[in-house]
Design an enzyme around this catalytic site. Structure first.
Site, PDB file in Angstrom:
ATOM      1  N   ASP A  21       0.831  -1.215   0.000  1.00  0.00           N
ATOM      2  CA  ASP A  21       0.000   0.000   0.000  1.00  0.00           C
ATOM      3  C   ASP A  21       0.866   1.265   0.000  1.00  0.00           C
ATOM      4  O   ASP A  21       1.982   1.264   0.514  1.00  0.00           O
ATOM      5  CB  ASP A  21      -0.913  -0.017   1.239  1.00  0.00           C
ATOM      6  CG  ASP A  21      -2.052   0.986   1.112  1.00  0.00           C
ATOM      7  OD1 ASP A  21      -2.396   1.362  -0.020  1.00  0.00           O
ATOM      8  OD2 ASP A  21      -2.595   1.396   2.156  1.00  0.00           O
ATOM      9  N   HIS A  38       1.939   3.453  -9.080  1.00  0.00           N
ATOM     10  CA  HIS A  38       1.774   2.010  -9.300  1.00  0.00           C
ATOM     11  C   HIS A  38       2.950   1.460 -10.098  1.00  0.00           C
ATOM     12  O   HIS A  38       3.446   0.368  -9.799  1.00  0.00           O
ATOM     13  CB  HIS A  38       0.451   1.724 -10.025  1.00  0.00           C
ATOM     14  CG  HIS A  38      -0.758   2.127  -9.224  1.00  0.00           C
ATOM     15  ND1 HIS A  38      -0.897   1.798  -7.891  1.00  0.00           N
ATOM     16  CD2 HIS A  38      -1.870   2.832  -9.559  1.00  0.00           C
ATOM     17  CE1 HIS A  38      -2.056   2.286  -7.445  1.00  0.00           C
ATOM     18  NE2 HIS A  38      -2.651   2.928  -8.426  1.00  0.00           N
ATOM     19  N   LEU A 132      10.234 -20.721  -5.192  1.00  0.00           N
ATOM     20  CA  LEU A 132       9.408 -19.763  -4.441  1.00  0.00           C
ATOM     21  C   LEU A 132       7.978 -19.865  -4.954  1.00  0.00           C
ATOM     22  O   LEU A 132       7.740 -19.809  -6.163  1.00  0.00           O
ATOM     23  CB  LEU A 132       9.919 -18.331  -4.646  1.00  0.00           C
ATOM     24  CG  LEU A 132       9.007 -17.221  -4.093  1.00  0.00           C
ATOM     25  CD1 LEU A 132       8.965 -17.245  -2.565  1.00  0.00           C
ATOM     26  CD2 LEU A 132       9.473 -15.846  -4.575  1.00  0.00           C
TER      27      LEU A 132
HETATM   28  C1  IPE Z   1      -5.459  -2.711  -0.010  1.00  0.00           C
HETATM   29  O1  IPE Z   1      -5.157  -1.373  -0.119  1.00  0.00           O
HETATM   30  C2  IPE Z   1      -5.425  -3.370  -1.345  1.00  0.00           C
HETATM   31  C3  IPE Z   1      -4.113  -3.480  -1.990  1.00  0.00           C
HETATM   32  C4  IPE Z   1      -2.977  -3.074  -1.535  1.00  0.00           C
HETATM   33  C5  IPE Z   1      -4.124  -4.120  -3.262  1.00  0.00           C
HETATM   34  P1  IPE Z   1      -6.264  -0.226  -0.221  1.00  0.00           P
HETATM   35  O2  IPE Z   1      -5.547   1.028  -0.438  1.00  0.00           O
HETATM   36  O3  IPE Z   1      -7.294  -0.604  -1.226  1.00  0.00           O
HETATM   37  O4  IPE Z   1      -6.927  -0.301   1.220  1.00  0.00           O
HETATM   38  P2  IPE Z   1      -7.841   0.780   1.994  1.00  0.00           P
HETATM   39  O5  IPE Z   1      -8.925   1.184   1.046  1.00  0.00           O
HETATM   40  O6  IPE Z   1      -6.967   1.933   2.341  1.00  0.00           O
HETATM   41  O7  IPE Z   1      -8.323   0.060   3.198  1.00  0.00           O
HETATM   42  C1  IPE Z   2      -1.806   0.179  -3.302  1.00  0.00           C
HETATM   43  O1  IPE Z   2      -1.533   1.535  -3.317  1.00  0.00           O
HETATM   44  C2  IPE Z   2      -2.008  -0.378  -4.685  1.00  0.00           C
HETATM   45  C3  IPE Z   2      -3.377  -0.800  -4.982  1.00  0.00           C
HETATM   46  C4  IPE Z   2      -4.393  -0.729  -4.192  1.00  0.00           C
HETATM   47  C5  IPE Z   2      -3.602  -1.330  -6.309  1.00  0.00           C
HETATM   48  P1  IPE Z   2      -2.687   2.620  -3.273  1.00  0.00           P
HETATM   49  O2  IPE Z   2      -3.091   2.940  -4.660  1.00  0.00           O
HETATM   50  O3  IPE Z   2      -3.801   2.160  -2.404  1.00  0.00           O
HETATM   51  O4  IPE Z   2      -1.935   3.841  -2.637  1.00  0.00           O
HETATM   52  P2  IPE Z   2      -2.517   4.896  -1.595  1.00  0.00           P
HETATM   53  O5  IPE Z   2      -3.053   4.132  -0.435  1.00  0.00           O
HETATM   54  O6  IPE Z   2      -3.596   5.668  -2.316  1.00  0.00           O
HETATM   55  O7  IPE Z   2      -1.336   5.749  -1.254  1.00  0.00           O
HETATM   56 MG    MG Z   3      -4.164   2.426  -0.424  1.00  0.00          MG
END
Ligand code: IPE
Ligand code: IPE
Ligand code: MG
Length: 254
Positions: A21, A38, A132
């Site tokens: 995240d 991303h 792995l």
């Molecule tokens: C969880 O992250 C999903 C992934 C990392 C793929 P999110 O960014 O979607 O989670 P919330 O919405 O902050 O809980």
């Molecule tokens: C996690 O990073 C990746 C996915 C959920 C695909 P985020 O896109 O949720 O990044 P933040 O939380 O907005 O910084």
């Molecule tokens: Mg996020």
């Protein structure tokens, strides 16, 4: 000392699960579009897979896209889908050479036919690898996983293949994703949030949970080492007392 030598004495997890995240916030800090975050995150993912192979960690499960992430703006969802497809296609041969077995967990039927075909091809190509075990959670939700398992068991019950008494924790576990692997020993979430966000629910009942403020694109060798060092200090008790498990650190089987 090499990374491998340094890890020899350390109690390593056999299975690591990661919520990657913080990509969006990483991009925002740099006045870049979220999609740039991303893309930058893919580099951290590639390195983590490599590190797990080097260290001899047997299984890695990565949360790439949750069942709730469809609610993001269309443009972000579609650029994530393109990124999954291009990354899978560009990394597959190298991962195969490294002996990585790739599997996807989650409901893949919502993906484009092209992506579904790449997923199937990657799984097929790498199915005999054992260095792995890499699991990518895409359109995955922990609740979906449990409901799916419950549905399979209820079908068996209705068909008369099992009785009510045979609906046990073990029977349900056997219908869940990742059943052939040890449950995750270590869960890591980057990006500062301290929540599970519907990642593995059942499977992390006794997993050690590590949260870090590091944003996913900045998650490097040192950040992973920090999580592993922390893990090595945990006493896993599985309901027993500290005295009962003293002298047997690391993974216990309850
Ligand atoms: C969880 O992250 C999903 C992934 C990392 C793929 P999110 O960014 O979607 O989670 P919330 O919405 O902050 O809980
Ligand atoms: C996690 O990073 C990746 C996915 C959920 C695909 P985020 O896109 O949720 O990044 P933040 O939380 O907005 O910084
Ligand atoms: Mg996020």
């Amino acid at each position: 000392m090499t990374t491998e030598q340094k890890d020899i004495q350390k109690i390593l997890p056999q299975h690591v699960a990661v919520v990657m995240d913080g990509n969006g916030r990483w991009a925002k800090k740099r006045f870049l579009p979220r999609t740039a975050g991303h893309k930058a995150g893919v580099k951290s993912t590639r390195r983590l897979v490599e590190l797990c192979s080097i260290k001899g960690i047997g299984a890695l499960t990565l949360f790439a896209f949750s069942s709730e992430n469809w609610s993001r703006p269309d443009q972000e969802v579609s650029s994530l889908m393109s990124l999954f497809l291009s990354t899978l296609n560009s990394e597959l041969n190298k991962l195969h050479e490294q002996g990585v077995r790739i599997r996807f967990i989650g409901d893949r039927t919502r993906f484009s036919e092209k992506l579904q075909a790449s997923i199937t091809a990657a799984e097929k190509k790498t199915e005999a690898n054992s260095k792995l075990k890499l699991n990518i959670a895409a359109n995955y939700g922990g609740r979906w996983d449990i409901v799916n398992a419950a549905r399979i068991l209820s079908r068996k019950l209705v068909n008369g293949d099992i009785t009510e008494n045979q609906i046990t924790e073990q029977a349900l576990t056997r219908q869940l994703c990742l059943v052939d692997l040890p449950e995750p020993d270590l869960f890591i979430r980057t990006g500062g949030e301290q929540r599970i966000s519907n990642f593995l629910l059942w499977q992390i009942a006794y997993t050690e949970l590590f949260f870090t403020d590091t944003l996913w694109p900045e998650f490097n060798d040192a950040a992973f080492d920090e999580a592993l060092d922390w893990y090595a200090t945990r006493q896993r008790r599985f309901g027993k007392t500290g005295d009962q498990v003293k002298g047997t650190p690391g993974r216990q089987t309850g």
